[in-house]
Design a protein around this motif. Sequence first.
Motif, mmCIF file in Angstrom:
data_model
loop_
_atom_site.group_PDB
_atom_site.id
_atom_site.type_symbol
_atom_site.label_atom_id
_atom_site.label_comp_id
_atom_site.label_asym_id
_atom_site.label_seq_id
_atom_site.Cartn_x
_atom_site.Cartn_y
_atom_site.Cartn_z
ATOM 1 N N ALA A 20 0.834 -1.206 0.000
ATOM 2 C CA ALA A 20 0.000 0.000 0.000
ATOM 3 C C ALA A 20 0.869 1.256 0.000
ATOM 4 C CB ALA A 20 -0.934 0.001 1.208
ATOM 5 N N ALA A 21 2.008 1.193 0.706
ATOM 6 C CA ALA A 21 2.922 2.332 0.739
ATOM 7 C C ALA A 21 3.537 2.573 -0.641
ATOM 8 C CB ALA A 21 4.012 2.099 1.772
ATOM 9 N N LEU A 22 3.886 1.499 -1.330
ATOM 10 C CA LEU A 22 4.452 1.637 -2.672
ATOM 11 C C LEU A 22 3.433 2.222 -3.640
ATOM 12 C CD1 LEU A 22 6.451 -1.710 -2.998
ATOM 13 C CD2 LEU A 22 7.353 0.592 -2.604
ATOM 14 N N GLU A 23 2.200 1.797 -3.511
ATOM 15 C CA GLU A 23 1.140 2.334 -4.367
ATOM 16 C C GLU A 23 0.928 3.821 -4.078
ATOM 17 O OE1 GLU A 23 -3.612 1.596 -5.386
ATOM 18 O OE2 GLU A 23 -2.534 0.275 -3.997
ATOM 19 N N ALA A 24 0.943 4.190 -2.792
ATOM 20 C CA ALA A 24 0.783 5.601 -2.424
ATOM 21 C C ALA A 24 1.942 6.437 -2.948
ATOM 22 C CB ALA A 24 0.676 5.728 -0.905
ATOM 23 N N GLU A 25 3.144 5.875 -2.927
ATOM 24 C CA GLU A 25 4.326 6.579 -3.432
ATOM 25 C C GLU A 25 4.179 6.884 -4.922
ATOM 26 O OE1 GLU A 25 8.762 5.106 -4.359
ATOM 27 O OE2 GLU A 25 8.285 5.133 -2.221
ATOM 28 N N ALA A 26 3.709 5.925 -5.685
ATOM 29 C CA ALA A 26 3.517 6.129 -7.123
ATOM 30 C C ALA A 26 2.456 7.203 -7.384
ATOM 31 C CB ALA A 26 3.122 4.821 -7.789
ATOM 32 N N LYS A 27 1.396 7.182 -6.607
ATOM 33 C CA LYS A 27 0.331 8.174 -6.787
ATOM 34 C C LYS A 27 0.819 9.575 -6.388
ATOM 35 C CE LYS A 27 -3.562 4.990 -6.215
ATOM 36 N NZ LYS A 27 -4.744 4.586 -5.393
ATOM 37 N N TYR A 28 1.652 9.638 -5.354
ATOM 38 C CA TYR A 28 2.213 10.924 -4.956
ATOM 39 C C TYR A 28 3.093 11.494 -6.072
ATOM 40 C CZ TYR A 28 5.252 14.292 -2.633
ATOM 41 O OH TYR A 28 5.967 15.423 -2.313
ATOM 42 N N GLY A 29 3.941 10.649 -6.651
ATOM 43 C CA GLY A 29 4.792 11.106 -7.738
ATOM 44 C C GLY A 29 3.993 11.608 -8.930
ATOM 45 N N ALA A 30 2.893 10.923 -9.235
ATOM 46 C CA ALA A 30 2.062 11.335 -10.370
ATOM 47 C C ALA A 30 1.448 12.714 -10.157
ATOM 48 C CB ALA A 30 0.963 10.297 -10.606
ATOM 49 N N ILE A 31 1.256 13.088 -8.909
ATOM 50 C CA ILE A 31 0.696 14.399 -8.600
ATOM 51 C C ILE A 31 1.779 15.463 -8.519
ATOM 52 C CG2 ILE A 31 -0.461 15.763 -6.802
ATOM 53 C CD1 ILE A 31 -2.130 13.282 -6.157
ATOM 54 N N VAL A 32 2.865 15.176 -7.829
ATOM 55 C CA VAL A 32 3.837 16.217 -7.506
ATOM 56 C C VAL A 32 4.767 16.544 -8.672
ATOM 57 C CG1 VAL A 32 5.698 14.780 -6.593
ATOM 58 C CG2 VAL A 32 5.317 17.057 -5.636
ATOM 59 N N PHE A 33 5.108 15.586 -9.526
ATOM 60 C CA PHE A 33 6.038 15.876 -10.613
ATOM 61 C C PHE A 33 5.492 16.935 -11.574
ATOM 62 C CE2 PHE A 33 8.248 11.504 -10.176
ATOM 63 C CZ PHE A 33 9.009 12.008 -9.135
ATOM 64 N N PRO A 34 4.231 16.841 -12.026
ATOM 65 C CA PRO A 34 3.710 17.915 -12.879
ATOM 66 C C PRO A 34 3.684 19.268 -12.167
ATOM 67 C CG PRO A 34 2.338 15.960 -13.063
ATOM 68 C CD PRO A 34 3.278 15.711 -11.929
ATOM 69 N N LEU A 35 3.370 19.278 -10.862
ATOM 70 C CA LEU A 35 3.348 20.530 -10.118
ATOM 71 C C LEU A 35 4.744 21.154 -10.066
ATOM 72 C CD1 LEU A 35 0.996 19.570 -7.138
ATOM 73 C CD2 LEU A 35 0.459 21.032 -9.085
ATOM 74 N N LEU A 36 5.757 20.321 -9.897
ATOM 75 C CA LEU A 36 7.130 20.811 -9.902
ATOM 76 C C LEU A 36 7.493 21.401 -11.256
ATOM 77 C CD1 LEU A 36 9.068 18.001 -7.999
ATOM 78 C CD2 LEU A 36 9.007 20.411 -7.351
ATOM 79 N N LEU A 37 7.248 20.650 -12.324
ATOM 80 C CA LEU A 37 7.649 21.077 -13.656
ATOM 81 C C LEU A 37 6.940 22.359 -14.081
ATOM 82 C CD1 LEU A 37 7.803 17.625 -15.480
ATOM 83 C CD2 LEU A 37 9.712 19.033 -14.711
ATOM 84 N N GLU A 38 5.702 22.523 -13.662
ATOM 85 C CA GLU A 38 4.978 23.752 -13.981
ATOM 86 C C GLU A 38 5.680 24.984 -13.430
ATOM 87 O OE1 GLU A 38 1.034 23.379 -12.446
ATOM 88 O OE2 GLU A 38 0.562 21.623 -13.693
ATOM 89 N N ARG A 39 6.470 24.787 -12.380
ATOM 90 C CA ARG A 39 7.130 25.906 -11.692
ATOM 91 C C ARG A 39 8.648 25.843 -11.813
ATOM 92 N NH1 ARG A 39 2.599 24.130 -9.530
ATOM 93 N NH2 ARG A 39 1.065 25.625 -8.714
ATOM 94 N N GLY A 40 9.133 25.167 -12.820
ATOM 95 C CA GLY A 40 10.567 25.108 -13.054
ATOM 96 C C GLY A 40 11.332 24.249 -12.078
ATOM 97 N N GLY A 41 10.650 23.399 -11.324
ATOM 98 C CA GLY A 41 11.308 22.516 -10.375
ATOM 99 C C GLY A 41 11.432 21.111 -10.938
ATOM 100 N N HIS A 42 12.322 20.335 -10.368
ATOM 101 C CA HIS A 42 12.508 18.956 -10.835
ATOM 102 C C HIS A 42 13.447 18.223 -9.893
ATOM 103 C CE1 HIS A 42 16.554 20.035 -12.251
ATOM 104 N NE2 HIS A 42 15.993 21.159 -12.668
ATOM 105 N N PRO A 43 13.346 16.898 -9.842
ATOM 106 C CA PRO A 43 14.329 16.125 -9.079
ATOM 107 C C PRO A 43 15.708 16.251 -9.716
ATOM 108 C CG PRO A 43 12.368 14.820 -9.558
ATOM 109 C CD PRO A 43 12.283 16.046 -10.405
ATOM 110 N N VAL A 44 16.723 16.346 -8.894
ATOM 111 C CA VAL A 44 18.105 16.412 -9.348
ATOM 112 C C VAL A 44 18.814 15.090 -9.091
ATOM 113 C CG1 VAL A 44 20.340 17.535 -8.965
ATOM 114 C CG2 VAL A 44 18.243 18.901 -9.001
ATOM 115 N N PHE A 45 18.462 14.465 -7.976
ATOM 116 C CA PHE A 45 19.188 13.272 -7.541
ATOM 117 C C PHE A 45 18.271 12.457 -6.650
ATOM 118 C CE2 PHE A 45 21.778 11.219 -4.221
ATOM 119 C CZ PHE A 45 22.703 10.520 -4.987
ATOM 120 N N VAL A 46 18.142 11.182 -6.934
ATOM 121 C CA VAL A 46 17.384 10.259 -6.091
ATOM 122 C C VAL A 46 18.227 9.003 -5.912
ATOM 123 C CG1 VAL A 46 15.277 8.928 -5.799
ATOM 124 C CG2 VAL A 46 15.176 11.143 -6.945
ATOM 125 N N SER A 47 18.430 8.584 -4.663
ATOM 126 C CA SER A 47 19.327 7.457 -4.416
ATOM 127 C C SER A 47 18.836 6.642 -3.231
ATOM 128 C CB SER A 47 20.746 7.974 -4.137
ATOM 129 O OG SER A 47 21.631 6.912 -3.875
#
Length: 211
Positions: free
Chosen positions: A87-114
């Motif tokens: 359930a946590a993994l599913e929530a993580e995917a849904k969070y990414g689907a929401i937040v990534f477009p919001l970031l890109l709309e404002r010139g933001g983006h992930p730089v590094f994920v590890s």
Amino acid sequence: MNRAKWIWLVCLGLVYASFWVWYGGNGDPISEEEGLEMLAKVEQVHSIKLEDTPEGSMSRNLRDMLPNDDGKEFYAVNLETRADGPAALEAEAKYGAIVFPLLLERGGHPVFVSERVGLMLGKYGEGVDRVAVVRYRSLRDLIDMIADERMVEGNAFKNASLAHTEVFITRPTITFVQVRLMVGMFLGLFAFLGLVVIGRIQRGRGDATAT
């Protein structure tokens, strides 16, 4: 160089100039009055009151950042401890689907994920599963993103996917992440390929006319 090639280069130059302006990172500082108005919108959207939030909450920390804002880009370092289960993994995917477009709309983006694979020094890292660094164009953009109504659902998914997270703000003194340079190099290569194609098309037309 003929007219068609000049038009091609000018168009790509305008594209890059537009990207440079949009990507920003060196804007006007947010005033404390504007910031407090934006935080008031955050309270309204998320149905929270600043005085009801604990020490260390995002709302309190953002308020403390307002007087020192310089309008420039910054990087948020996220130290995350994942929650267990599918359930946590599913929530993580849904969070990414929401937040990534919001970031890109404002010139933001992930730089590094590890993902953490071990410890080199100390013990604090034992509680960290993942490190994520995110670029924000400005403090104004960050608060505006949080105030977006889509973040209400996004935060619910984030809370369901993480057992704990710590986030702090940084500005790099040394970095090899040069987004403007990478985009410029890509457009430079694209420009060169376009000139080659235009040249071949024009030569083909010239040969056809000659025959």
